[in-house]
Design a protein around this motif. Structure first.
Motif, PDB file in Angstrom:
ATOM      1  N   PHE A 115      26.293 -92.827  51.899  1.00 27.67           N
ATOM      2  CA  PHE A 115      25.822 -91.667  52.657  1.00 27.67           C
ATOM      3  C   PHE A 115      26.955 -90.665  52.859  1.00 27.67           C
ATOM      4  CE2 PHE A 115      24.834 -89.453  56.676  1.00 27.67           C
ATOM      5  CZ  PHE A 115      23.621 -88.895  56.321  1.00 27.67           C
TER       6      PHE A 115
ATOM      7  N   THR B  64      26.833 -86.783  51.649  1.00 29.04           N
ATOM      8  CA  THR B  64      26.988 -85.636  52.532  1.00 29.04           C
ATOM      9  C   THR B  64      28.229 -84.811  52.197  1.00 29.04           C
ATOM     10  OG1 THR B  64      28.078 -87.084  54.153  1.00 29.04           O
ATOM     11  CG2 THR B  64      25.734 -86.652  54.463  1.00 29.04           C
TER      12      THR B  64
ATOM     13  N   ASN C  10      25.532 -81.653  49.936  1.00 30.39           N
ATOM     14  CA  ASN C  10      25.072 -81.119  51.218  1.00 30.39           C
ATOM     15  C   ASN C  10      24.233 -79.854  50.987  1.00 30.39           C
ATOM     16  OD1 ASN C  10      24.896 -80.901  54.034  1.00 30.39           O
ATOM     17  ND2 ASN C  10      26.677 -79.568  54.101  1.00 30.39           N
TER      18      ASN C  10
ATOM     19  N   TRP D  17      21.052 -79.186  52.108  1.00 30.95           N
ATOM     20  CA  TRP D  17      19.883 -79.166  52.976  1.00 30.95           C
ATOM     21  C   TRP D  17      19.364 -77.747  53.209  1.00 30.95           C
ATOM     22  CZ3 TRP D  17      20.377 -76.371  57.460  1.00 30.95           C
ATOM     23  CH2 TRP D  17      21.685 -76.073  57.872  1.00 30.95           C
TER      24      TRP D  17
ATOM     25  N   TYR E  89      20.372 -90.980  46.875  1.00 28.45           N
ATOM     26  CA  TYR E  89      20.291 -89.913  47.872  1.00 28.45           C
ATOM     27  C   TYR E  89      20.353 -88.544  47.209  1.00 28.45           C
ATOM     28  CZ  TYR E  89      20.123 -90.862  52.892  1.00 28.45           C
ATOM     29  OH  TYR E  89      19.697 -91.109  54.170  1.00 28.45           O
TER      30      TYR E  89
ATOM     31  N   PHE F  95      17.308 -85.518  47.140  1.00 30.02           N
ATOM     32  CA  PHE F  95      17.474 -84.212  47.766  1.00 30.02           C
ATOM     33  C   PHE F  95      17.596 -83.087  46.741  1.00 30.02           C
ATOM     34  CE2 PHE F  95      18.141 -86.881  51.395  1.00 30.02           C
ATOM     35  CZ  PHE F  95      17.628 -86.122  52.435  1.00 30.02           C
TER      36      PHE F  95
ATOM     37  N   PRO G 273      14.780 -81.670  56.660  1.00 27.59           N
ATOM     38  CA  PRO G 273      15.061 -82.405  57.902  1.00 27.59           C
ATOM     39  C   PRO G 273      14.228 -83.672  58.044  1.00 27.59           C
ATOM     40  CG  PRO G 273      14.889 -80.054  58.327  1.00 27.59           C
ATOM     41  CD  PRO G 273      14.421 -80.261  56.919  1.00 27.59           C
TER      42      PRO G 273
ATOM     43  N   TYR H 139      15.650 -86.345  55.819  1.00 30.30           N
ATOM     44  CA  TYR H 139      16.854 -86.953  56.393  1.00 30.30           C
ATOM     45  C   TYR H 139      16.462 -88.070  57.352  1.00 30.30           C
ATOM     46  CZ  TYR H 139      20.673 -83.978  54.724  1.00 30.30           C
ATOM     47  OH  TYR H 139      21.618 -83.371  53.948  1.00 30.30           O
ATOM     48  N   ASN H 140      15.442 -87.842  58.156  1.00 30.17           N
ATOM     49  CA  ASN H 140      15.001 -88.854  59.109  1.00 30.17           C
ATOM     50  C   ASN H 140      14.408 -90.066  58.395  1.00 30.17           C
ATOM     51  OD1 ASN H 140      15.748 -87.312  61.358  1.00 30.17           O
ATOM     52  ND2 ASN H 140      13.792 -86.215  61.385  1.00 30.17           N
TER      53      ASN H 140
ATOM     54  N   GLY I  46      15.253 -91.077  55.496  1.00 27.19           N
ATOM     55  CA  GLY I  46      16.381 -91.776  54.889  1.00 27.19           C
ATOM     56  C   GLY I  46      17.019 -92.787  55.814  1.00 27.19           C
ATOM     57  N   ASN I  47      16.896 -92.579  57.121  1.00 27.88           N
ATOM     58  CA  ASN I  47      17.483 -93.518  58.076  1.00 27.88           C
ATOM     59  C   ASN I  47      16.844 -94.900  58.008  1.00 27.88           C
ATOM     60  OD1 ASN I  47      19.251 -91.583  59.072  1.00 27.88           O
ATOM     61  ND2 ASN I  47      17.814 -90.880  60.637  1.00 27.88           N
TER      62      ASN I  47
END
Length: 261
Positions: free
Chosen positions: A72, A76, A80, A82, A158, A162, A180, A183-184, A186-187
């Motif tokens: 991760f 990021t 990045n 997003w 990842y 994206f 967004p 991203y959630n 992905g948790n």
């Protein structure tokens, strides 16, 4: 070699820019570490009420979380993107990108670098060492190489997801984005997939394969033999998703209409 040269030139300029504002850089690093600590505390709170979670111990889940942080952090740092839709499609900065003789995705990645996020990888390794010491794990001489392959595979998973999402912007220039929400989602890859129902487990494995970022590759190091097949699929899933994402990006670029009328 041209791409390597461009990459290191971008990195050099990035470091000069970031080191100009050292306090701001330090605050960003500390905020990332604090965010990771909060997630770790959440795991500890959950296991304050139970000893096992679907057959996984507290230290095993902490190990998975630590592993997750490494790919991760790489993601990021270098992917990045997003805000790609808002910045490059709606505001038209893609026009500038396409005038240069370097692949458009490569340029976007370089422009959106956040190398300070790599500190998250160090945090992840520290968490893994902590959990591994409590689990009495033993490693073979080749396991560090396996670890690198697994981490790269998870990072590409990842990145592929994206990049695919960013590619949607070439067909739809709306300001809204599902980044967004993704991203959630992905948790969920931070935790063992067998704690979810079959539908979510299938999605996290084959549709949005976030499970290949955390739990599946971690299962190899945790000696969870029932998950070995998925562990060894990690680099292949990562490469496959990434190549497919780049393919869709290249198609999307041909559909880009520009910022003018």
């Amino acid at each position: 070699m041209t791409y390597f040269s461009v990459f290191f030139q971008y990195v050099g300029q990035y470091m000069k820019t970031r080191l100009t504002y050292r306090v701001d850089l330090l605050i960003e690093i500390l905020s990332d570490l604090l965010f990771q600590a909060v997630n770790l505390i959440f795991i500890l709170v959950v296991f304050g009420h139970t000893q096992l979670l679907s057959g996984w111990s507290r230290d095993e889940i902490i190990f998975i979380y630590g592993f997750f942080l490494v790919p991760f952090a790489i993601f990021t740092s270098f992917f990045n993107i997003w805000d790609f839709n808002e910045r490059y499609i709606v505001k038209g900065e893609m026009d500038r990108i396409l005038t240069r003789p370097v692949h458009s995705l490569f340029q976007v990645i370089l422009e959106r670098m956040e190398l300070e996020s790599l500190f998250g990888a160090l945090t992840g390794i520290a968490v893994m060492i902590y959990a591994g010491s409590h689990l009495d794990l033993t490693f073979a001489w080749y396991d560090p190489f396996v670890f690198i392959v697994m981490v790269l595979g998870g990072s590409l998973v990842y990145a592929g997801i994206f990049i695919l999402l960013a590619s949607i912007g070439f067909w739809s220039d709306a300001r809204t984005s599902i980044m967004p929400m993704m991203y959630n989602i992905g948790n969920y890859g931070r935790y063992p997939v067998n704690i979810y129902n079959k539908v979510i487990r299938y999605i996290l494995t084959w549709i949005l394969p976030f499970a290949f970022v955390g739990v599946y590759p971690s299962a190899y190091f945790l000696n969870r033999e029932e998950w070995y097949m998925y562990s060894f699929l990690t680099p292949f899933v990562g490469i496959g998703f990434f190549l497919f994402a780049v393919f869709m990006w290249n198609i999307g670029v041909t559909k880009y209409r520009g910022a003018g009328n």
